[in-house]
Design an enzyme around this catalytic site. Structure first.
Site, PDB file in Angstrom:
ATOM      1  N   SER A 218       0.842  -1.197   0.000  1.00 22.61           N
ATOM      2  CA  SER A 218       0.000   0.000   0.000  1.00 22.61           C
ATOM      3  C   SER A 218       0.883   1.255   0.000  1.00 22.61           C
ATOM      4  CB  SER A 218      -0.964  -0.034   1.200  1.00 22.61           C
ATOM      5  OG  SER A 218      -1.978   0.941   1.068  1.00 22.61           O
TER       6      SER A 218
ATOM      7  N   GLU B  19      -1.893  -2.805  -8.005  1.00 21.89           N
ATOM      8  CA  GLU B  19      -3.196  -2.954  -7.364  1.00 21.89           C
ATOM      9  C   GLU B  19      -3.535  -1.624  -6.721  1.00 21.89           C
ATOM     10  OE1 GLU B  19      -3.767  -3.291  -3.644  1.00 21.89           O
ATOM     11  OE2 GLU B  19      -1.814  -2.358  -3.464  1.00 21.89           O
TER      12      GLU B  19
ATOM     13  N   HIS C  55      -4.607  -5.461  -1.451  1.00 22.13           N
ATOM     14  CA  HIS C  55      -5.541  -5.210  -0.365  1.00 22.13           C
ATOM     15  C   HIS C  55      -6.627  -6.276  -0.236  1.00 22.13           C
ATOM     16  CE1 HIS C  55      -3.744  -1.194  -0.837  1.00 22.13           C
ATOM     17  NE2 HIS C  55      -4.127  -0.966   0.404  1.00 22.13           N
TER      18      HIS C  55
END
Length: 308
Positions: free
Chosen positions: A116, A213, A278
Site C-alpha cells: 500500500s 493494485e 488489499h
C-alpha cells in the site's frame, strides 16, 4: 531493469523491527501481530513512535521526523535482520527523503516488508539501495492477523523462499495472453503515479514486470492515473503486467474495461486477479527479482528465491 541484491532469509530467533512509516496503528492489532511473529520464533522489537499520533494530522503515525527516526534506527541496528511495517495508510512519502540513505546502505541488506503506502519505500529501496523488497502483509493488518493463506505465504517467503518461487495467481484471468520475462516491481498504482517527477524516480519500466493494485479508487480515477503514467512514458518498455486486488474500486466490470483499454495497447501479457494487495489472503510478491510471467497459466516463476 536488472535483478537487485537479495537480503538474507530469516531464521528462528531472528530479531525483527516493527515500524510505522505511514498511518496510525491500532494498539490491539499491533499486539496481536507481535504475538504471531513470536509464534514464528521471531524476536520482534517495536519502534518508540509506532503508536504515536500526529498532533495536527490524525492520519499520520507521529511526526515525519519521528517516523523517519524509527525507520532509520531499526534499519541501522546491527541486531535487526528485517524491518516490518505495521500498516500503510499515508505518510511514507513525507518521511522518505528524511532518511540517511548512505547510512541505510552501509547497514547492509535486510528484509523490508509492507504494501500500500509502503510502495514509496519499495521504489526508494530499488532505486537508491538496489535491494529486493517484499510486497506483503503488514503486522497490524487484518489480513495478516486473520487469514491463514496470507500468513503462510509470507512466512514461507521469509524462512523458506525456495518453496515459493512458483507463485500461482488466486484468480488469474487473462486480459492479454502471452509470456514475458523481466524484473518484478510495482505496488499501489496511485502511489507509483505520485512518484512521477520526484527525486530518484524511475523514468521508465523497460524490462520490468509490473505488479499493480489499489484500494478505494473509482474506475475514472484508475483511468486517470494509468493515462498519466502512459503519457509520461512511465510504462515505456514494460515487459508484462500482473493485476492484483482492486478493493472498493467500484463495479469490477467497469474497472476491467478501463484496465483493458489502458493497458491492452501496450502489446504485453496482462493477467488480472493475481491475488496480491488489499484483497483477502494476499500473496507476498518480491520486487527486484528476475521472473517469468505466464498470463494464460496465471503464474509468476522467479528465477531464484526472493531471499538468499
Amino acid at each position: 531493469m536488472i535483478p537487485l541484491a537479495r537480503p538474507p532469509r530469516l531464521a528462528p530467533g531472528a530479531r525483527v523491527a516493527v515500524v510505522a512509516p505511514s498511518g496510525p496503528v491500532v494498539e490491539e492489532r499491533l499486539a496481536a501481530g507481535l504475538d504471531l511473529l513470536r509464534a514464528w520464533e521471531l524476536d520482534p522489537v517495536v519502534g518508540p513512535h509506532v503508536l504515536d499520533r500526529h498532533p495536527d494530522y490524525p492520519y499520520l503515525a507521529g511526526t515525519d521526523a519521528d517516523r523517519a527516526a524509527d525507520f532509520q534506527a531499526a534499519w541501522c541496528d546491527p541486531d535487526v535482520t528485517a524491518v516490518l511495517c505495521a500498516r500503510g495508510g499515508y505518510g511514507a512519502q513525507r518521511m522518505v527523503d528524511l532518511l540517511d540513505w548512505d547510512a541505510l546502505r552501509a547497514a547492509g541488506p535486510k528484509v523490508l516488508v509492507g504494501f500500500s503506502d509502503i510502495t514509496a519505500l519499495h521504489e526508494a529501496f530499488a532505486v537508491r539501495l538496489g535491494l529486493v523488497t517484499l510486497h506483503g502483509p503488514m503486522v497490524s493488518s487484518v489480513d495478516f492477523l486473520k487469514n491463514a493463506r496470507a500468513q503462510e505465504h509470507l512466512r514461507a517467503t521469509l524462512f523458506e523462499p525456495e518453496s515459493v518461487t512458483a507463485i500461482r495467481a488466486l484468480g488469474g484471468t487473462v486480459l492479454v495472453p502471452g509470456r514475458a520475462r523481466g524484473v518484478t516491481f510495482g505496488g499501489c498504482l496511485s502511489l507509483l503515479a505520485t512518484e512521477l517527477g520526484t527525486p530518484h524516480a524511475r523514468a521508465g519500466s523497460r524490462g520490468g514486470l509490473l505488479m499493480i493494485e489499489d484500494v478505494g479508487e473509482e474506475a475514472y480515477r484508475v483511468d486517470r492515473v494509468l493515462t498519466q503514467m502512459l503519457r509520461s512514458g512511465r510504462l515505456d518498455g514494460v515487459a508484462g503486467i500482473a493485476l492484483g486486488s482492486w478493493k472498493e474500486c467500484g463495479p469490477y466490470e467497469l474497472l476491467r474495461r478501463v484496465l483493458t483499454d489502458r493497458l491492452g495497447g501496450l502489446g504485453v501479457p496482462v493477467v488480472e486477479e493475481f491475488g496480491f494487495g488489499h484483497g483477502e489472503g494476499a500473496l507476498t510478491i518480491p520486487f527486484g527479482v528476475g521472473a517469468e510471467l505466464d498470463a494464460e497459466a496465471g503464474t509468476l516463476t522467479l528465477d531464484e528465491p526472493a531471499l538468499a
